[in-house]
Scaffold this active site. Structure first.
Site, PDB file in Angstrom:
ATOM      1  N   TYR A   1       5.999 -10.460  -2.974  1.00 16.19           N
ATOM      2  CA  TYR A   1       6.632  -9.139  -3.086  1.00 16.19           C
ATOM      3  C   TYR A   1       6.793  -8.442  -1.729  1.00 16.19           C
TER       4      TYR A   1
ATOM      5  N   LEU B   1      -8.692 -18.035  -0.078  1.00 16.22           N
ATOM      6  CA  LEU B   1      -7.681 -18.879   0.573  1.00 16.22           C
ATOM      7  C   LEU B   1      -8.001 -19.085   2.052  1.00 16.22           C
TER       8      LEU B   1
ATOM      9  N   ARG C   1     -10.190  -8.402  -8.770  1.00 11.37           N
ATOM     10  CA  ARG C   1      -9.699  -7.049  -8.523  1.00 11.37           C
ATOM     11  C   ARG C   1      -8.402  -6.754  -9.271  1.00 11.37           C
TER      12      ARG C   1
ATOM     13  N   THR D   1     -13.882 -16.459   2.657  1.00  8.23           N
ATOM     14  CA  THR D   1     -13.699 -16.475   1.193  1.00  8.23           C
ATOM     15  C   THR D   1     -12.307 -17.003   0.836  1.00  8.23           C
TER      16      THR D   1
ATOM     17  N   ASP E   1     -14.347  -5.934  11.687  1.00  9.39           N
ATOM     18  CA  ASP E   1     -13.459  -5.184  10.800  1.00  9.39           C
ATOM     19  C   ASP E   1     -12.110  -5.100  11.512  1.00  9.39           C
TER      20      ASP E   1
ATOM     21  N   ARG F   1      -9.637  -3.463  11.082  1.00 12.45           N
ATOM     22  CA  ARG F   1      -9.046  -2.127  11.217  1.00 12.45           C
ATOM     23  C   ARG F   1      -9.423  -1.461  12.531  1.00 12.45           C
TER      24      ARG F   1
ATOM     25  N   GLY G   1     -10.610 -13.163   7.548  1.00  8.85           N
ATOM     26  CA  GLY G   1     -10.924 -13.336   6.130  1.00  8.85           C
ATOM     27  C   GLY G   1     -11.205 -14.796   5.802  1.00  8.85           C
ATOM     28  N   GLY G   2     -11.731 -15.536   6.780  1.00  9.67           N
ATOM     29  CA  GLY G   2     -11.900 -16.981   6.594  1.00  9.67           C
ATOM     30  C   GLY G   2     -13.156 -17.390   5.835  1.00  9.67           C
TER      31      GLY G   2
ATOM     32  N   SER H   1      -5.539   8.068  -3.364  1.00  7.19           N
ATOM     33  CA  SER H   1      -5.745   9.078  -2.328  1.00  7.19           C
ATOM     34  C   SER H   1      -5.163   8.540  -1.027  1.00  7.19           C
TER      35      SER H   1
HETATM   36  C1  HXC Z   1      -7.854   3.827  -6.835  1.00  9.03           C
HETATM   37  C2  HXC Z   1      -9.317   3.149  -5.176  1.00  9.03           C
HETATM   38  C3  HXC Z   1      -9.583   1.950  -5.885  1.00  9.03           C
HETATM   39  C4  HXC Z   1      -8.909   1.747  -7.129  1.00  9.03           C
HETATM   40  C5  HXC Z   1     -10.748   1.939  -4.072  1.00  9.03           C
HETATM   41  N1  HXC Z   1     -10.070   3.086  -4.077  1.00  9.03           N
HETATM   42  N2  HXC Z   1     -10.462   1.227  -5.159  1.00  9.03           N
HETATM   43  N3  HXC Z   1      -8.467   4.077  -5.633  1.00  9.03           N
HETATM   44  N4  HXC Z   1      -8.048   2.706  -7.554  1.00  9.03           N
HETATM   45  N5  HXC Z   1      -9.063   0.619  -7.847  1.00  9.03           N
HETATM   46  C6  HXC Z   1     -10.139   4.157  -3.074  1.00  9.03           C
HETATM   47  C7  HXC Z   1     -11.543   4.690  -2.863  1.00  9.03           C
HETATM   48  O1  HXC Z   1     -11.876   5.650  -3.853  1.00  9.03           O
HETATM   49  C8  HXC Z   1     -11.401   5.321  -1.474  1.00  9.03           C
HETATM   50  O2  HXC Z   1     -10.695   6.544  -1.535  1.00  9.03           O
HETATM   51  C9  HXC Z   1     -10.474   4.350  -0.778  1.00  9.03           C
HETATM   52  O3  HXC Z   1      -9.777   3.633  -1.789  1.00  9.03           O
HETATM   53  C10 HXC Z   1     -11.207   3.361   0.094  1.00  9.03           C
HETATM   54  O4  HXC Z   1     -12.185   2.721  -0.740  1.00  9.03           O
HETATM   55  P1  HXC Z   1     -13.476   2.041  -0.155  1.00  9.03           P
HETATM   56  O5  HXC Z   1     -14.126   1.310  -1.260  1.00  9.03           O
HETATM   57  O6  HXC Z   1     -14.276   3.025   0.622  1.00  9.03           O
HETATM   58  O7  HXC Z   1     -12.791   1.081   0.924  1.00  9.03           O
HETATM   59  P2  HXC Z   1     -13.246  -0.264   1.521  1.00  9.03           P
HETATM   60  O8  HXC Z   1     -14.706  -0.507   1.344  1.00  9.03           O
HETATM   61  O9  HXC Z   1     -12.676  -0.311   2.874  1.00  9.03           O
HETATM   62  O10 HXC Z   1     -12.524  -1.370   0.570  1.00  9.03           O
HETATM   63  C11 HXC Z   1     -11.156  -1.654   0.715  1.00  9.03           C
HETATM   64  C12 HXC Z   1     -10.503  -2.028  -0.624  1.00  9.03           C
HETATM   65  C13 HXC Z   1     -11.345  -3.124  -1.337  1.00  9.03           C
HETATM   66  C14 HXC Z   1      -9.096  -2.505  -0.305  1.00  9.03           C
HETATM   67  C15 HXC Z   1     -10.465  -0.813  -1.512  1.00  9.03           C
HETATM   68  O11 HXC Z   1     -10.683  -3.500  -2.528  1.00  9.03           O
HETATM   69  C16 HXC Z   1     -11.569  -4.335  -0.477  1.00  9.03           C
HETATM   70  O12 HXC Z   1     -12.496  -4.398   0.326  1.00  9.03           O
HETATM   71  N6  HXC Z   1     -10.727  -5.365  -0.605  1.00  9.03           N
HETATM   72  C17 HXC Z   1     -10.815  -6.610   0.209  1.00  9.03           C
HETATM   73  C18 HXC Z   1     -10.485  -7.837  -0.561  1.00  9.03           C
HETATM   74  C19 HXC Z   1      -9.237  -7.744  -1.422  1.00  9.03           C
HETATM   75  O13 HXC Z   1      -8.730  -6.700  -1.778  1.00  9.03           O
HETATM   76  N7  HXC Z   1      -8.778  -8.951  -1.796  1.00  9.03           N
HETATM   77  C20 HXC Z   1      -7.578  -9.094  -2.620  1.00  9.03           C
HETATM   78  C21 HXC Z   1      -6.437  -9.506  -1.804  1.00  9.03           C
HETATM   79  S1  HXC Z   1      -5.182 -10.006  -2.931  1.00  9.03           S
HETATM   80  P3  HXC Z   1     -11.443   7.983  -1.554  1.00  9.03           P
HETATM   81  O14 HXC Z   1     -10.324   8.953  -1.488  1.00  9.03           O
HETATM   82  O15 HXC Z   1     -12.207   8.028  -2.833  1.00  9.03           O
HETATM   83  O16 HXC Z   1     -12.324   8.018  -0.341  1.00  9.03           O
HETATM   84  C22 HXC Z   1      -3.681  -9.674  -2.262  1.00  9.03           C
HETATM   85  C23 HXC Z   1      -2.437 -10.189  -2.920  1.00  9.03           C
HETATM   86  C24 HXC Z   1      -2.609 -10.562  -4.358  1.00  9.03           C
HETATM   87  O17 HXC Z   1      -3.603  -9.059  -1.267  1.00  9.03           O
HETATM   88  C25 HXC Z   1      -1.343 -11.002  -5.029  1.00  9.03           C
HETATM   89  C26 HXC Z   1      -1.671 -11.629  -6.371  1.00  9.03           C
HETATM   90  C27 HXC Z   1      -0.593 -12.502  -6.917  1.00  9.03           C
HETATM   91  P1  NAP Z   2     -10.028 -12.573  -0.712  1.00  9.37           P
HETATM   92  O1  NAP Z   2     -10.963 -13.697  -0.930  1.00  9.37           O
HETATM   93  O2  NAP Z   2     -10.388 -11.234  -1.209  1.00  9.37           O
HETATM   94  O3  NAP Z   2      -9.719 -12.513   0.840  1.00  9.37           O
HETATM   95  C1  NAP Z   2      -9.623 -11.343   1.585  1.00  9.37           C
HETATM   96  C2  NAP Z   2     -10.442 -11.527   2.834  1.00  9.37           C
HETATM   97  O4  NAP Z   2     -10.163 -10.453   3.727  1.00  9.37           O
HETATM   98  C3  NAP Z   2     -11.943 -11.533   2.590  1.00  9.37           C
HETATM   99  O5  NAP Z   2     -12.515 -12.660   3.216  1.00  9.37           O
HETATM  100  C4  NAP Z   2     -12.444 -10.269   3.255  1.00  9.37           C
HETATM  101  O6  NAP Z   2     -13.738 -10.484   3.839  1.00  9.37           O
HETATM  102  C5  NAP Z   2     -11.372 -10.058   4.322  1.00  9.37           C
HETATM  103  N1  NAP Z   2     -11.253  -8.653   4.708  1.00  9.37           N
HETATM  104  C6  NAP Z   2     -10.993  -7.598   3.898  1.00  9.37           C
HETATM  105  N2  NAP Z   2     -11.021  -6.465   4.596  1.00  9.37           N
HETATM  106  C7  NAP Z   2     -11.269  -6.814   5.882  1.00  9.37           C
HETATM  107  C8  NAP Z   2     -11.401  -6.081   7.082  1.00  9.37           C
HETATM  108  N3  NAP Z   2     -11.275  -4.758   7.108  1.00  9.37           N
HETATM  109  N4  NAP Z   2     -11.664  -6.750   8.236  1.00  9.37           N
HETATM  110  C9  NAP Z   2     -11.794  -8.102   8.212  1.00  9.37           C
HETATM  111  N5  NAP Z   2     -11.660  -8.845   7.117  1.00  9.37           N
HETATM  112  C10 NAP Z   2     -11.405  -8.197   5.958  1.00  9.37           C
HETATM  113  O7  NAP Z   2      -8.597 -12.902  -1.357  1.00  9.37           O
HETATM  114  P2  NAP Z   2      -7.625 -14.146  -1.210  1.00  9.37           P
HETATM  115  O8  NAP Z   2      -6.967 -14.305  -2.516  1.00  9.37           O
HETATM  116  O9  NAP Z   2      -8.296 -15.295  -0.593  1.00  9.37           O
HETATM  117  O10 NAP Z   2      -6.522 -13.578  -0.209  1.00  9.37           O
HETATM  118  C11 NAP Z   2      -6.246 -14.211   1.028  1.00  9.37           C
HETATM  119  C12 NAP Z   2      -4.838 -13.844   1.471  1.00  9.37           C
HETATM  120  O11 NAP Z   2      -3.898 -14.359   0.536  1.00  9.37           O
HETATM  121  C13 NAP Z   2      -4.586 -12.355   1.562  1.00  9.37           C
HETATM  122  O12 NAP Z   2      -3.759 -12.081   2.673  1.00  9.37           O
HETATM  123  C14 NAP Z   2      -3.835 -12.056   0.293  1.00  9.37           C
HETATM  124  O13 NAP Z   2      -3.020 -10.920   0.401  1.00  9.37           O
HETATM  125  C15 NAP Z   2      -3.023 -13.324   0.163  1.00  9.37           C
HETATM  126  N6  NAP Z   2      -2.529 -13.580  -1.198  1.00  9.37           N
HETATM  127  C16 NAP Z   2      -3.383 -14.015  -2.165  1.00  9.37           C
HETATM  128  C17 NAP Z   2      -2.869 -14.289  -3.420  1.00  9.37           C
HETATM  129  C18 NAP Z   2      -3.737 -14.805  -4.524  1.00  9.37           C
HETATM  130  O14 NAP Z   2      -3.266 -14.981  -5.644  1.00  9.37           O
HETATM  131  N7  NAP Z   2      -5.002 -15.105  -4.294  1.00  9.37           N
HETATM  132  C19 NAP Z   2      -1.516 -14.097  -3.677  1.00  9.37           C
HETATM  133  C20 NAP Z   2      -0.684 -13.638  -2.676  1.00  9.37           C
HETATM  134  C21 NAP Z   2      -1.200 -13.395  -1.421  1.00  9.37           C
HETATM  135  P3  NAP Z   2     -14.803  -9.294   4.015  1.00  9.37           P
HETATM  136  O15 NAP Z   2     -14.903  -8.604   2.715  1.00  9.37           O
HETATM  137  O16 NAP Z   2     -16.038 -10.032   4.461  1.00  9.37           O
HETATM  138  O17 NAP Z   2     -14.277  -8.409   5.099  1.00  9.37           O
END
Ligand code: HXC
Ligand code: NAP
Length: 287
Positions: free
Chosen positions: A152, A24, A204, A22, A70, A72, A19-20, A110
């Site tokens: 958390y 953090l 998000r 975007t 990916d 996963r 995830g390098g 789901s």
């Molecule tokens: C309910 C949801 C949903 C939502 C997706 N889904 N979003 N369900 N509410 N908001 C469901 C979809 O309908 C689908 O289920 C399943 O999840 C997979 O969705 P896809 O879009 O096909 O998956 P994918 O493309 O792999 O995307 C993964 C993701 C997405 C996690 C859903 O958000 C993503 O790519 N995130 C990567 C970056 C990210 O999340 N960054 C934030 C990290 S912050 P069905 O059943 O319909 O097939 C963090 C800590 C933050 O971690 C702390 C803050 C202080």
């Molecule tokens: P972010 O920009 O959404 O970073 C997530 C990264 O993960 C993206 O670069 C994304 O790139 C990558 N990623 C997602 N799914 C992947 C997959 N299947 N395979 C490979 N890479 C994947 O969010 P961020 O805020 O910088 O988060 C970075 C880290 O900090 C995460 O571990 C998050 O849980 C943690 N964190 C963030 C916060 C905050 O406030 N920002 C707070 C607590 C913890 P692609 O979409 O290109 O795959």
């Protein structure tokens, strides 16, 4: 901030950040480059990674290798680690930073949604750690694993339950492997960040400015973290200066977690009049 460390703190270290491209992950990569490291960035979006790598090298010099992967998919992870290892001759450190998160009432999810988050965070971090750890052990050399969890991870959180479960698993992996692999020179640590303004997380999880303001109000320091502050902590933890830190999780959240934990912390919202009334009432109990 650039003067925080000697400019060669991470000289010639090869650091792989999932995830390098975007948020953090990129902030850490930029900081590591400034401190002399060579950086591998890996995530799903190849075009984004290429652009990020070019921009990072243009800004800081050094070398950034972008690899689409990916996390996963365990075979893709193996190939990605092979490619990084072959390109640089070795990899010195892994930052498990890639993550996915969904904020929702859990009953709305789901099983595919649950799998998606667990797959990225728990399985992805495990696959990367295992693939690189095996190479380090086979080569008879040490290494560093740094996993980015959340505050958390320790106590769980409603409404981000798959993320809470997955991050708790990553923390358990960190502490377990610190003991198992420590004798062979591999250290495992974690960082638990509070809120840091990144597009990936905030668009998000906190897209509404009012919700964002409330979230900031809950932080004793009354501000979100600066990505470079987290990047500096990561740089320190990957440096020789932190060689004796193993199995720990460092919180960087402006005190947010402790405010939530203190039973009386809500009293920070009382007005001066309410405090005066409380004091008068408490003193009155003497008579
Ligand atoms: C309910 C949801 C949903 C939502 C997706 N889904 N979003 N369900 N509410 N908001 C469901 C979809 O309908 C689908 O289920 C399943 O999840 C997979 O969705 P896809 O879009 O096909 O998956 P994918 O493309 O792999 O995307 C993964 C993701 C997405 C996690 C859903 O958000 C993503 O790519 N995130 C990567 C970056 C990210 O999340 N960054 C934030 C990290 S912050 P069905 O059943 O319909 O097939 C963090 C800590 C933050 O971690 C702390 C803050 C202080
Ligand atoms: P972010 O920009 O959404 O970073 C997530 C990264 O993960 C993206 O670069 C994304 O790139 C990558 N990623 C997602 N799914 C992947 C997959 N299947 N395979 C490979 N890479 C994947 O969010 P961020 O805020 O910088 O988060 C970075 C880290 O900090 C995460 O571990 C998050 O849980 C943690 N964190 C963030 C916060 C905050 O406030 N920002 C707070 C607590 C913890 P692609 O979409 O290109 O795959």
């Amino acid at each position: 901030m650039t003067a925080t460390f000697a400019h060669d703190l991470l000289q010639d270290r090869v650091i792989l950040i999932t995830g390098g491209g975007t948020g953090l992950g990129r902030a850490m990569g930029e900081r590591f480059l400034q401190l002399g490291a060579k950086v591998v960035i890996a995530s799903r979006r190849e075009a984004l990674l290429r652009t990020a790598a070019d921009e990072m090298m243009a800004a800081h010099g050094g070398e950034v290798l972008p690899i689409a992967c990916d996390v996963r998919d365990p075979e893709a992870v193996d190939q990605m680690i092979d490619a990084a290892w072959n390109h640089f001759g070795a990899v010195d450190a892994l930052v498990n930073n890639a993550a996915g998160n969904i904020a929702a009432p859990t009953e709305r999810l789901s099983h595919r949604a649950v799998d998606s988050v667990l797959g990225i965070v728990l399985h992805g971090s495990f696959y990367c750690t295992l693939a690189l750890g095996k190479r380090w052990l086979t080569a008879g050399r040490g290494g560093r694993v740094l996993s980015i969890v959340t505050t958390y991870a320790e106590g769980g959180s409603a409404y981000v339950v798959p993320s809470a479960a997955a991050k708790a698993g990553v923390l358990a992996m960190t502490r377990s492997l610190a003991v198992e692999w420590g004798p062979r020179g591999i250290t495992c640590n974690a960082i638990a960040p509070g809120p840091f303004p990144t597009k990936g997380a905030w668009d998000r999880l906190l897209p509404d400015p009012a919700l964002l303001e409330e979230a900031i109000d809950r932080i004793p320091l009354r501000r979100a973290g600066e990505p470079v502050e987290l990047a500096n902590l990561a740089a320190f933890l990957l440096s020789d200066a932190a060689a004796y830190i193993n199995g720990d999780c460092i919180t960087i959240d402006g005190g947010e977690k402790l405010k939530g934990a203190g039973q009386f912390a809500w009293m920070g919202d009382l007005t001066a009049e309410q405090w005066a009334a409380l004091e008068a009432s408490a003193r009155g109990t003497k008579s």
